[in-house]
Design a protein around this motif. Structure first.
Motif, PDB file in Angstrom:
ATOM      1  N   ARG A  72       0.845  -1.210   0.000  1.00  0.00           N
ATOM      2  CA  ARG A  72       0.000   0.000   0.000  1.00  0.00           C
ATOM      3  C   ARG A  72       0.872   1.249   0.000  1.00  0.00           C
ATOM      4  O   ARG A  72       1.882   1.304   0.686  1.00  0.00           O
ATOM      5  CB  ARG A  72      -0.888   0.025   1.238  1.00  0.00           C
ATOM      6  CG  ARG A  72      -1.967  -1.017   1.216  1.00  0.00           C
ATOM      7  CD  ARG A  72      -2.854  -0.883   2.433  1.00  0.00           C
ATOM      8  NE  ARG A  72      -3.755   0.248   2.274  1.00  0.00           N
ATOM      9  CZ  ARG A  72      -4.494   0.728   3.264  1.00  0.00           C
ATOM     10  NH1 ARG A  72      -4.423   0.213   4.453  1.00  0.00           N
ATOM     11  NH2 ARG A  72      -5.310   1.730   3.037  1.00  0.00           N
ATOM     12  N   GLY A  73       0.460   2.231  -0.784  1.00  0.00           N
ATOM     13  CA  GLY A  73       1.220   3.485  -0.820  1.00  0.00           C
ATOM     14  C   GLY A  73       2.297   3.515  -1.880  1.00  0.00           C
ATOM     15  O   GLY A  73       2.999   4.512  -2.016  1.00  0.00           O
ATOM     16  N   ASP A  74       2.446   2.405  -2.607  1.00  0.00           N
ATOM     17  CA  ASP A  74       3.407   2.401  -3.706  1.00  0.00           C
ATOM     18  C   ASP A  74       2.754   2.949  -4.972  1.00  0.00           C
ATOM     19  O   ASP A  74       1.544   3.193  -5.020  1.00  0.00           O
ATOM     20  CB  ASP A  74       3.911   0.974  -3.958  1.00  0.00           C
ATOM     21  CG  ASP A  74       4.842   0.501  -2.854  1.00  0.00           C
ATOM     22  OD1 ASP A  74       5.283   1.335  -2.041  1.00  0.00           O
ATOM     23  OD2 ASP A  74       5.129  -0.709  -2.815  1.00  0.00           O
ATOM     24  N   GLU A  75       3.592   3.087  -5.984  1.00  0.00           N
ATOM     25  CA  GLU A  75       3.133   3.702  -7.237  1.00  0.00           C
ATOM     26  C   GLU A  75       3.770   2.962  -8.406  1.00  0.00           C
ATOM     27  O   GLU A  75       4.902   2.492  -8.299  1.00  0.00           O
ATOM     28  CB  GLU A  75       3.597   5.160  -7.224  1.00  0.00           C
ATOM     29  CG  GLU A  75       3.403   5.892  -8.519  1.00  0.00           C
ATOM     30  CD  GLU A  75       3.913   7.325  -8.394  1.00  0.00           C
ATOM     31  OE1 GLU A  75       3.124   8.198  -8.024  1.00  0.00           O
ATOM     32  OE2 GLU A  75       5.104   7.557  -8.660  1.00  0.00           O
ATOM     33  N   TYR A  76       3.031   2.866  -9.511  1.00  0.00           N
ATOM     34  CA  TYR A  76       3.618   2.271 -10.712  1.00  0.00           C
ATOM     35  C   TYR A  76       3.532   3.244 -11.876  1.00  0.00           C
ATOM     36  O   TYR A  76       2.562   3.979 -12.019  1.00  0.00           O
ATOM     37  CB  TYR A  76       2.981   0.925 -11.059  1.00  0.00           C
ATOM     38  CG  TYR A  76       1.557   0.931 -11.556  1.00  0.00           C
ATOM     39  CD1 TYR A  76       0.511   1.309 -10.720  1.00  0.00           C
ATOM     40  CD2 TYR A  76       1.239   0.523 -12.853  1.00  0.00           C
ATOM     41  CE1 TYR A  76      -0.807   1.284 -11.172  1.00  0.00           C
ATOM     42  CE2 TYR A  76      -0.070   0.498 -13.307  1.00  0.00           C
ATOM     43  CZ  TYR A  76      -1.082   0.881 -12.458  1.00  0.00           C
ATOM     44  OH  TYR A  76      -2.384   0.861 -12.894  1.00  0.00           O
ATOM     45  N   ILE A  77       4.576   3.234 -12.680  1.00  0.00           N
ATOM     46  CA  ILE A  77       4.632   4.069 -13.877  1.00  0.00           C
ATOM     47  C   ILE A  77       4.077   3.245 -15.039  1.00  0.00           C
ATOM     48  O   ILE A  77       4.459   2.079 -15.222  1.00  0.00           O
ATOM     49  CB  ILE A  77       6.084   4.513 -14.144  1.00  0.00           C
ATOM     50  CG1 ILE A  77       6.514   5.497 -13.056  1.00  0.00           C
ATOM     51  CG2 ILE A  77       6.228   5.128 -15.535  1.00  0.00           C
ATOM     52  CD1 ILE A  77       7.967   5.906 -13.117  1.00  0.00           C
ATOM     53  N   ARG A 112       7.662   2.243  -7.374  1.00  0.00           N
ATOM     54  CA  ARG A 112       8.261   0.922  -7.195  1.00  0.00           C
ATOM     55  C   ARG A 112       8.280   0.060  -8.447  1.00  0.00           C
ATOM     56  O   ARG A 112       8.955  -0.959  -8.485  1.00  0.00           O
ATOM     57  CB  ARG A 112       7.479   0.155  -6.110  1.00  0.00           C
ATOM     58  CG  ARG A 112       7.592   0.751  -4.741  1.00  0.00           C
ATOM     59  CD  ARG A 112       8.955   0.517  -4.127  1.00  0.00           C
ATOM     60  NE  ARG A 112       9.177  -0.887  -3.873  1.00  0.00           N
ATOM     61  CZ  ARG A 112       8.749  -1.516  -2.781  1.00  0.00           C
ATOM     62  NH1 ARG A 112       8.094  -0.853  -1.848  1.00  0.00           N
ATOM     63  NH2 ARG A 112       8.984  -2.797  -2.610  1.00  0.00           N
ATOM     64  N   LEU A 113       7.511   0.470  -9.465  1.00  0.00           N
ATOM     65  CA  LEU A 113       7.309  -0.482 -10.555  1.00  0.00           C
ATOM     66  C   LEU A 113       7.152   0.240 -11.881  1.00  0.00           C
ATOM     67  O   LEU A 113       6.525   1.302 -11.943  1.00  0.00           O
ATOM     68  CB  LEU A 113       6.030  -1.271 -10.258  1.00  0.00           C
ATOM     69  CG  LEU A 113       5.682  -2.390 -11.230  1.00  0.00           C
ATOM     70  CD1 LEU A 113       6.537  -3.611 -10.927  1.00  0.00           C
ATOM     71  CD2 LEU A 113       4.213  -2.748 -11.124  1.00  0.00           C
ATOM     72  N   LEU A 114       7.704  -0.336 -12.915  1.00  0.00           N
ATOM     73  CA  LEU A 114       7.471   0.127 -14.289  1.00  0.00           C
ATOM     74  C   LEU A 114       6.651  -0.950 -14.986  1.00  0.00           C
ATOM     75  O   LEU A 114       7.074  -2.109 -15.049  1.00  0.00           O
ATOM     76  CB  LEU A 114       8.803   0.337 -15.013  1.00  0.00           C
ATOM     77  CG  LEU A 114       8.722   0.643 -16.503  1.00  0.00           C
ATOM     78  CD1 LEU A 114       7.984   1.956 -16.745  1.00  0.00           C
ATOM     79  CD2 LEU A 114      10.119   0.692 -17.113  1.00  0.00           C
ATOM     80  N   ALA A 115       5.462  -0.566 -15.491  1.00  0.00           N
ATOM     81  CA  ALA A 115       4.599  -1.535 -16.177  1.00  0.00           C
ATOM     82  C   ALA A 115       4.667  -1.287 -17.683  1.00  0.00           C
ATOM     83  O   ALA A 115       4.298  -0.222 -18.160  1.00  0.00           O
ATOM     84  CB  ALA A 115       3.163  -1.401 -15.671  1.00  0.00           C
TER      85      ALA A 115
END
Ligand SMILES: Cc1ncc(COP(=O)(O)O)c(C=O)c1O
Length: 188
Positions: free
Chosen positions: A72-77, A132-135
């Protein structure tokens, strides 16, 4: 002509239907669904991964994979106007996963320019969601992301401490069209 807009508009051929009706089936929890076990093992072997895991739908597999990467609170590009994990799928990542997307403009070739990705990664601090993440997605909007772009994006993500998710609903089509295994750098 094969219509690749969606798996809902492609139709199984007679040999595919015959293979389905003759498939050995069993209980997945007991580990005796031989067809699923073979599918998972074949996928892992072909993509050079440790393991494969079957999901009945792309939406479900995307969500499970994305949620495996974050808290929770993370973000993905993610690509703004084309990415399935942002534009479609009912906002599941935010609704069910409690992570926020950071959508960036896709370039005309479907890629997200690396400099835009680099600039969008938030600093670490109490005010910010953790990027935290690149999609990525391949193909994206009907276009193949070249293997060198996937490799460069992966390197950037690793250098900046981001995980990578690849929506590979059509990644084997991308591989056939480009003659390259265009998932290899992206899915770990
Ligand atoms: C790129 C992409 N990802 C995910 C999905 C979702 O797959 P499903 O319809 O199996 O949930 C689709 C569906 O067409 C898709 O095109």
């Amino acid at each position: 002509m094969i219509d690749l807009r969606s798996d809902t508009v492609t139709r199984p051929t007679a040999p595919m239907l015959a293979a389905m009706s003759a498939a050995e089936v069993g209980d997945d929890v007991l580990g005796d669904d031989l067809t699923v076990l073979r599918l998972q093992a074949t996928l892992a072997e072909r993509t050079g991964k440790e393991a494969g895991l079957f999901f009945p739908s792309g939406t479900q597999s995307n969500l499970a994979a994305l949620m495996a990467h974050w808290a929770r609170g993370d973000e993905y590009i993610v690509g703004r106007q084309l990415a399935h994990t942002y534009k479609y799928e009912g906002g599941g990542a935010a609704v069910l996963g409690s992570i926020q997307p950071q959508p960036l403009e896709n370039a005309v070739d479907g890629s997200i320019p690396l400099e835009k990705i680099a600039a969008a990664i938030k600093p670490i601090g109490d005010h910010f969601a953790r990027t935290r993440l690149l999609a990525l997605e391949n193909t994206i909007g009907g276009k193949v992301l070249p293997a060198h772009y996937v490799a460069d994006a992966t390197q950037l993500a690793r250098e900046r401490g981001l995980a990578i998710h690849l929506d590979g609903a059509r990644v084997f089509n991308a591989a056939v069209a480009s003659g390259e295994p265009c998932w290899s750098a992206a899915a770990r």
